[in-house]
Design a protein around this motif. Structure first.
Motif, PDB file in Angstrom:
ATOM      1  N   LEU A 126       0.719  -1.203  -0.270  1.00  0.00           N
ATOM      2  CA  LEU A 126      -0.055   0.072  -0.112  1.00  0.00           C
ATOM      3  C   LEU A 126       0.874   1.208  -0.023  1.00  0.00           C
ATOM      4  O   LEU A 126       2.029   1.324   0.771  1.00  0.00           O
ATOM      5  CB  LEU A 126      -0.932   0.141   1.162  1.00  0.00           C
ATOM      6  N   ASP A 127       0.599   2.312  -0.903  1.00  0.00           N
ATOM      7  CA  ASP A 127       1.293   3.448  -0.824  1.00  0.00           C
ATOM      8  C   ASP A 127       0.573   4.510   0.171  1.00  0.00           C
ATOM      9  O   ASP A 127      -0.384   5.170   0.070  1.00  0.00           O
ATOM     10  CB  ASP A 127       0.938   4.118  -2.170  1.00  0.00           C
TER      11      ASP A 127
ATOM     12  N   LEU B 212      -5.861   6.963   7.993  1.00  0.00           N
ATOM     13  CA  LEU B 212      -4.894   6.435   7.073  1.00  0.00           C
ATOM     14  C   LEU B 212      -5.188   6.771   5.923  1.00  0.00           C
ATOM     15  O   LEU B 212      -6.231   6.937   5.343  1.00  0.00           O
ATOM     16  CB  LEU B 212      -5.065   4.767   6.792  1.00  0.00           C
ATOM     17  N   VAL B 213      -4.189   7.546   4.988  1.00  0.00           N
ATOM     18  CA  VAL B 213      -4.238   8.033   3.883  1.00  0.00           C
ATOM     19  C   VAL B 213      -3.470   7.329   2.822  1.00  0.00           C
ATOM     20  O   VAL B 213      -2.219   7.150   2.973  1.00  0.00           O
ATOM     21  CB  VAL B 213      -4.221   9.838   3.651  1.00  0.00           C
TER      22      VAL B 213
ATOM     23  N   ASN C 120      -8.599  -9.703  -3.358  1.00  0.00           N
ATOM     24  CA  ASN C 120      -7.557  -8.515  -3.762  1.00  0.00           C
ATOM     25  C   ASN C 120      -8.068  -7.206  -4.026  1.00  0.00           C
ATOM     26  O   ASN C 120      -7.429  -6.653  -4.982  1.00  0.00           O
ATOM     27  CB  ASN C 120      -7.120  -9.384  -5.050  1.00  0.00           C
ATOM     28  N   THR C 121      -8.745  -6.882  -3.052  1.00  0.00           N
ATOM     29  CA  THR C 121      -9.341  -5.599  -3.218  1.00  0.00           C
ATOM     30  C   THR C 121      -8.570  -4.556  -2.018  1.00  0.00           C
ATOM     31  O   THR C 121      -7.673  -5.139  -1.254  1.00  0.00           O
ATOM     32  CB  THR C 121     -10.615  -5.302  -2.686  1.00  0.00           C
ATOM     33  N   LEU C 122      -8.803  -3.349  -2.112  1.00  0.00           N
ATOM     34  CA  LEU C 122      -7.945  -2.358  -1.157  1.00  0.00           C
ATOM     35  C   LEU C 122      -8.406  -2.887   0.259  1.00  0.00           C
ATOM     36  O   LEU C 122      -7.631  -2.852   1.254  1.00  0.00           O
ATOM     37  CB  LEU C 122      -8.386  -0.939  -1.395  1.00  0.00           C
TER      38      LEU C 122
ATOM     39  N   HIS D 178      -2.886  -4.948   6.684  1.00  0.00           N
ATOM     40  CA  HIS D 178      -2.173  -3.759   7.289  1.00  0.00           C
ATOM     41  C   HIS D 178      -2.443  -3.590   8.663  1.00  0.00           C
ATOM     42  O   HIS D 178      -1.395  -3.453   9.505  1.00  0.00           O
ATOM     43  CB  HIS D 178      -2.242  -2.708   6.479  1.00  0.00           C
ATOM     44  N   ASN D 179      -3.824  -3.516   9.095  1.00  0.00           N
ATOM     45  CA  ASN D 179      -4.266  -3.300  10.352  1.00  0.00           C
ATOM     46  C   ASN D 179      -5.543  -4.040  10.777  1.00  0.00           C
ATOM     47  O   ASN D 179      -6.405  -3.845  10.405  1.00  0.00           O
ATOM     48  CB  ASN D 179      -4.479  -1.834  10.674  1.00  0.00           C
ATOM     49  N   ALA D 180      -5.029  -5.024  11.579  1.00  0.00           N
ATOM     50  CA  ALA D 180      -6.199  -6.268  11.815  1.00  0.00           C
ATOM     51  C   ALA D 180      -7.486  -5.300  12.555  1.00  0.00           C
ATOM     52  O   ALA D 180      -8.612  -5.860  12.347  1.00  0.00           O
ATOM     53  CB  ALA D 180      -5.664  -7.128  12.945  1.00  0.00           C
TER      54      ALA D 180
END
Length: 328
Positions: free
Chosen positions: A83-84, A93-94, A112-114, A121-123
């Motif tokens: 993730l950028d 989160l941006v 496989n989506t954002l 990234h964050n549970a």
């Protein structure tokens, strides 16, 4: 982040006569009214130690007690992806989303989506509706998105979006030429025959049409194309794409609304091929500004234009230069 919530609040006299859910929304603004109604119905939010109904009237002086546990909001799986991340703290989160990435699982895009990447990234995102996603970008639109990391932040960001205090600026390469900017104020709804498309409809409220307003400003003019900066006042599905097509300046590469694009007369083969083969709508969410949901501070981010749009602009500028003056 703890999943346990424990709050005790005395109902002030000025709330006398209000519904239980209305008073709770006023006194516990960190959570949406819909979520508070769910907790009332489930017995997690009580009044004077008793369960109640959202419509029950309060008299003032009662004691509200909220004991709840945040629970997973979907059956989505975490999937690790790069993730950028432009900015992150404990509340938000941006992300600079690349073109081609679907934001939310749906028919045809189950994973496989954002959203799946956010869970990896964050549970803690699993405890927030839609994993904290408060607004979306189309699959093939690149650029900035804000994601909430807590329920409180989500409620605040949703309110900011409703109040139209979130600033979202987009860069778009469109067909045709204009002398300046303007505003498209045209209600939108689902297309009556093509269910994958949105459309401008005669009146807001009719046939599901909702108010839609887009401001646009000319940034740079080419021989038969323009770079425009669009600002959303509302956030309807495909809004910029539909509105620019509505005023007969569709986005380059738009598979739904672009039509057959016109080519500059005498353009180089490279420019012709680039325009004809541009594989997505040329749209990038370039700037995002909002009020931080915890600190109350104004915040602003920018995301550089992606390589495919930069390359397109380079060719359009070269074409303009070779054909004489005409820049803005």
């Amino acid at each position: 982040m703890s999943n346990q919530i424990h709050l005790e609040i005395e109902v002030p006299a000025e709330c006398a006569g209000q519904r239980f859910d209305q008073a709770a929304a006023d006194l516990i603004p960190d959570y949406s009214r819909a979520r508070l109604q769910t907790w009332i119905k489930g017995g997690q939010l009580t009044v004077d130690g008793r369960s109640g109904k959202p419509k029950d009237k309060l008299f003032g002086g009662e004691r509200l007690v909220l004991r709840a546990e945040l629970e997973p909001q979907g059956e989505w799986l975490p999937q690790k992806m790069d993730l950028d991340i432009v900015y992150e703290d404990g509340a938000i989160l941006v992300i600079n989303k690349p073109a081609g990435l679907v934001v939310h699982p749906a028919a045809g895009n189950p994973d496989n989506t954002l959203l799946n990447g956010l869970l990896a990234h964050n549970a803690g995102q699993q405890n927030i509706p839609r994993a904290g996603i408060v607004h979306r970008l189309d699959k093939d639109t690149s650029g900035l998105m804000v994601v909430a990391k807590t329920l409180q932040a989500q409620t605040d960001l949703v309110d900011q979006l409703k109040e139209r205090s979130v600033s979202r600026l987009y860069d778009a390469v469109v067909q045709g030429t204009l002398s300046g900017g303007g505003t498209v104020d045209a209600p939108m709804g689902r297309h009556r025959t093509h269910r994958l498309k949105m459309a401008v409809l005669p009146n807001a409220g009719m046939g599901g049409a909702k108010e839609a307003i887009t401001h646009y400003r000319l940034q740079e003019r080419f021989r038969s194309h323009m770079l425009v900066r669009c600002q959303l006042e509302t956030g309807r599905t495909h809004q910029i794409r539909v509105h620019m097509a509505h005023i007969r300046h569709p986005l380059v590469g738009d598979p739904l609304y672009g039509g057959r694009g016109k080519l500059p007369q005498g353009a180089t083969r490279e420019l012709v091929e680039t325009l004809q083969q541009f594989s997505r709508q040329a749209l990038h969410a370039a700037e995002l500004a909002l009020i931080h949901p915890e600190s109350g501070e104004p915040m602003h981010w920018q995301a550089p234009m992606p390589e495919d749009m930069l390359q397109l602009l380079t060719l359009l500028r070269a074409d303009r230069k070779d054909s004489g003056p005409g820049s803005v």
